[in-house]
Design a protein around this motif. Structure first.
Motif, short mmCIF file in Angstrom:
data_model
loop_
_atom_site.label_atom_id
_atom_site.label_comp_id
_atom_site.label_asym_id
_atom_site.label_seq_id
_atom_site.Cartn_x
_atom_site.Cartn_y
_atom_site.Cartn_z
N ARG A 201 22.88 29.74 18.57
CA ARG A 201 22.44 30.68 19.67
C ARG A 201 23.45 31.34 20.32
NH1 ARG A 201 18.14 26.87 19.70
NH2 ARG A 201 19.35 25.69 21.46
N GLN A 202 24.77 30.38 21.01
CA GLN A 202 25.63 30.93 21.50
C GLN A 202 26.38 32.08 20.38
OE1 GLN A 202 27.74 27.36 22.23
NE2 GLN A 202 26.20 26.91 24.11
N GLU A 203 26.61 31.54 19.07
CA GLU A 203 27.22 32.43 18.25
C GLU A 203 26.65 33.99 18.10
OE1 GLU A 203 29.20 29.03 15.60
OE2 GLU A 203 27.39 30.27 14.58
N LEU A 204 25.34 33.79 18.10
CA LEU A 204 24.36 34.92 17.95
C LEU A 204 24.48 35.78 19.12
CD1 LEU A 204 21.44 33.51 15.94
CD2 LEU A 204 23.01 35.49 15.13
N ALA A 205 24.64 35.10 20.51
CA ALA A 205 24.83 35.90 21.58
C ALA A 205 26.02 36.77 21.67
CB ALA A 205 24.72 34.96 22.98
N LEU A 206 27.13 36.28 21.04
CA LEU A 206 28.44 36.75 21.10
C LEU A 206 28.73 37.73 19.85
CD1 LEU A 206 31.00 33.97 21.58
CD2 LEU A 206 30.23 35.77 23.14
N TYR A 207 27.95 37.52 18.68
CA TYR A 207 28.03 38.50 17.42
C TYR A 207 26.67 38.51 16.75
CZ TYR A 207 29.72 39.96 13.00
OH TYR A 207 29.83 40.48 12.02
N ARG A 208 26.00 39.62 16.80
CA ARG A 208 24.48 39.46 16.37
C ARG A 208 24.31 39.25 14.91
NH1 ARG A 208 22.03 44.63 15.24
NH2 ARG A 208 23.43 46.30 15.45
N HIS A 209 25.55 39.45 13.98
CA HIS A 209 25.58 39.43 12.59
C HIS A 209 25.83 37.97 12.08
CE1 HIS A 209 24.25 43.46 12.02
NE2 HIS A 209 25.35 43.94 12.80
N ALA A 210 26.08 37.16 13.22
CA ALA A 210 26.55 35.66 12.81
C ALA A 210 25.24 35.13 11.92
CB ALA A 210 26.67 34.75 14.10
N PRO A 211 25.99 34.20 10.93
CA PRO A 211 24.99 33.76 9.91
C PRO A 211 23.76 32.68 11.08
CG PRO A 211 26.96 32.87 9.65
CD PRO A 211 27.16 33.85 10.66
N ARG A 212 22.64 32.87 10.55
CA ARG A 212 21.43 31.94 11.42
C ARG A 212 21.32 30.59 10.80
NH1 ARG A 212 18.29 35.43 14.74
NH2 ARG A 212 16.36 34.26 14.45
N PHE A 213 21.39 29.80 11.74
CA PHE A 213 21.18 28.36 11.40
C PHE A 213 19.61 28.13 11.42
CE2 PHE A 213 21.09 23.79 12.05
CZ PHE A 213 21.69 23.26 10.97
N ALA A 214 18.81 27.58 10.67
CA ALA A 214 17.42 26.85 10.79
C ALA A 214 16.74 27.75 12.09
CB ALA A 214 17.50 25.77 10.99
N PRO A 215 16.65 29.03 11.86
CA PRO A 215 16.00 29.93 13.06
C PRO A 215 14.48 29.48 13.49
CG PRO A 215 16.20 31.32 10.95
CD PRO A 215 16.71 30.07 10.90
N ALA A 216 14.02 28.67 12.60
CA ALA A 216 12.58 28.19 13.14
C ALA A 216 12.70 26.76 13.56
CB ALA A 216 11.66 28.42 11.95
N GLY A 217 13.98 26.22 13.72
CA GLY A 217 13.96 24.91 14.40
C GLY A 217 13.68 23.78 13.55
N GLN A 218 13.57 22.63 14.00
CA GLN A 218 13.48 21.39 13.14
C GLN A 218 12.07 20.79 13.65
OE1 GLN A 218 16.02 18.09 13.41
NE2 GLN A 218 16.61 18.46 15.47
N SER A 219 11.48 19.94 12.68
CA SER A 219 10.20 19.33 13.06
C SER A 219 10.48 17.86 12.14
CB SER A 219 8.92 19.91 12.38
OG SER A 219 9.13 20.05 11.08
N THR A 220 9.63 16.98 12.42
CA THR A 220 9.82 15.86 11.66
C THR A 220 8.13 15.24 11.52
OG1 THR A 220 10.72 13.52 11.77
CG2 THR A 220 9.83 14.22 13.73
N GLN A 221 8.27 14.19 10.76
CA GLN A 221 6.99 13.60 10.47
C GLN A 221 6.99 12.10 10.64
OE1 GLN A 221 5.84 14.38 6.24
NE2 GLN A 221 4.41 12.52 6.15
N MET A 222 5.84 11.81 11.32
CA MET A 222 5.72 9.92 11.50
C MET A 222 4.30 9.44 10.76
SD MET A 222 5.96 8.37 14.97
CE MET A 222 6.72 9.76 15.71
N ILE A 223 4.46 8.65 9.92
CA ILE A 223 3.32 7.88 9.42
C ILE A 223 2.54 6.91 10.43
CG2 ILE A 223 2.49 6.28 7.61
CD1 ILE A 223 5.01 7.17 6.13
#
Ligand code: SF4
Length: 446
Positions: A201-223
């Motif tokens: 997010r910080q990189e994108l704020a400085l440079y909008r063409h920076a490669p995006r890392f998992a833009p939809a975030g992360q989730s998990t699953q629990m049994i």
């Protein structure tokens, strides 16, 4: 092996991996009807703007080096095995996409040889999709616990969402049922993904063409339901995961017995869908209603009530805090009232600037008066006059605990409730007594 055969095996093996809340549904297709809950291969997700999109949901492989006791794909289970090649998976995704079957890919995998080897295969497939086919659709990929940080980083640059399955609610249960996995190996990539997303997010704020890392975030699953942890323990863990790793979602998966093992519920035990449902309701309270896990369940009340949703149950246990004056209360206080959700709370705050609100206005705003009437006062309505808690409890019983939505309670037995009785939540009930006993049971917990 034909690609079609591989697809059938690997889509079927992926069905226990939840990306949505539909686990346990087993309604098949029927002549004269449309839709089929059993057909493997496609699942759905929701985009940020609320659209529902179809995903091809498959495992890269179901050939697993691990032997997790609760899993149908474990090493010791005798079932047909298959693995895609990166090219096969990329081609298949594109062919599905071109035929308009799917809009994205949900890719998980068993552990083929080692976590690093599996991740390399998945990364190769996603690289082909993104770079050779220039596929810009949604990709959700499961990171394999125990793989190297560099591979997690590369996967995050290709996928929209990453997830690492926490699997079981405690380290002890993990040690018992999944000896090849460790809590540290699961939490490390979660921490890395959270830190990389912040940095990105910080990189994108400085440079909008920076490669995006998992833009939809992360989730998990629990049994849920395979091991003896209480709802309180599960909810505390869920809250900790949201706070520490900034997860977008924790998915709960009602355990479906797939193996005879003395450490697990017996085969043919119905999956605890009502419990899964209660956990999702409490999860919403954490994320949208400003509740903390400590408020929802405590030592005296470590499990959800099967008959009532957690918010109504909380309100009944804190009856002295009500009625809330909707014309004066702040947003947090409004959100505690059963029948008022985040949207109606915001609408109340705006609407009351133009004048005091009464019941007709609240109804128009979207407040569910059937529930809220016992907990609020407003213009021309001073709240239910000292209602007895037991009467309110009777009015607020959750019909879903008694209908087919989760599990049909027959007139002669109450299987779901009996299952919860094992956790000390509810008495064993039968027949027409169910509702009356439910009310008494709730009253005893107040
Ligand atoms: S690692 Fe465990 S949970 Fe995952 S596929 Fe293999 S046996 Fe199943």
């Amino acid at each position: 092996m034909e690609l079609e055969e591989k697809l059938a095996i690997l889509a079927d093996s992926a069905k226990y991996d939840v990306a949505c809340t539909s686990s346990g549904s087993d309604r098949g297709g029927q002549a004269g009807s449309i839709g089929n809950c059993q057909a493997p291969g496609c699942c759905h997700t929701f985009t940020a703007d609320g659209r529902c999109v179809s995903l091809l949901k498959v495992l890269y492989t179901n050939i697993c080096a691990y032997d997790c006791r609760y899993c149908v794909n474990r090493r010791s289970n005798d079932l047909p095995r298959a693995a895609f090649t990166p090219r096969e998976l990329a081609d298949l995704t594109i062919q599905f996409y071109r035929r308009n079957y799917i809009e994205g890919l949900f890719l998980s995998s068993a552990v083929l040889v080692s976590p690093d080897y599996t991740m390399e295969q998945m990364i190769s497939a996603l690289t082909l999709l993104r770079e050779e086919y220039r596929f810009r659709g949604y990709i959700h990929a499961k990171a394999i616990p125990g793989s190297s940080p560099e591979l997690v980083r590369r996967l995050g640059l290709l996928a929209d969402r990453l997830s690492v399955n926490i699997e079981l609610p405690s380290e002890a249960s993990l040690g018992l049922l999944a000896p090849d996995k460790s809590r540290a190996a699961i939490l490390r990539p979660m921490g890395q993904i959270a830190a990389s997303a912040t940095q990105n997010r910080q990189e994108l704020a400085l440079y909008r063409h920076a490669p995006r890392f998992a833009p939809a975030g992360q989730s998990t699953q629990m049994i849920v339901g395979a091991t003896p942890e209480s709802d309180r323990q599960i909810l505390h863990l869920t809250q900790g995961l949201y706070r520490k790793y900034s997860l977008k979602r924790v998915f709960f998966s009602a355990y479906i017995p797939v193996v005879e093992d003395s450490r697990l519920p017996a085969l043919y035990t119905p999956p605890p869908l009502l419990r899964e449902h209660r956990l999702y309701q409490a999860d919403w309270m954490l994320r949208y209603y400003h509740f903390s896990a400590e408020e929802i369940l405590d030592e005296d009340c470590p499990n959800f009530d099967p008959y009532m949703d957690p918010k109504c149950h909380w309100a009944l246990r804190h009856f002295d805090r009500f009625p809330v004056d909707v014309n004066r209360a702040g947003e947090e206080e409004l959100l505690r009232v059963p029948g008022i959700g985040p949207r109606s709370a915001r609408r109340i705050l705006i609407a009351r600037k133009n004048g005091a609100l009464g019941l007709p206005e609240l109804k128009r705003i979207g407040v569910v008066l059937k529930r809220a009437q016992y907990f609020l006062c407003c213009r021309g309505y001073s709240g239910s006059r000292s209602p007895r808690r037991e009467l309110v409890a009777r009015a607020l019983l959750d019909p879903e605990a008694f209908n087919e939505g989760c599990e049909q309670l027959s007139l002669f037995s109450a299987p779901q409730v009996q299952q919860l009785a094992g956790q000390g939540v509810a008495p064993r009930l039968a027949g027409l007594q169910v509702k009356e006993e439910a009310v008494k049971c709730i009253a005893r917990q107040m």
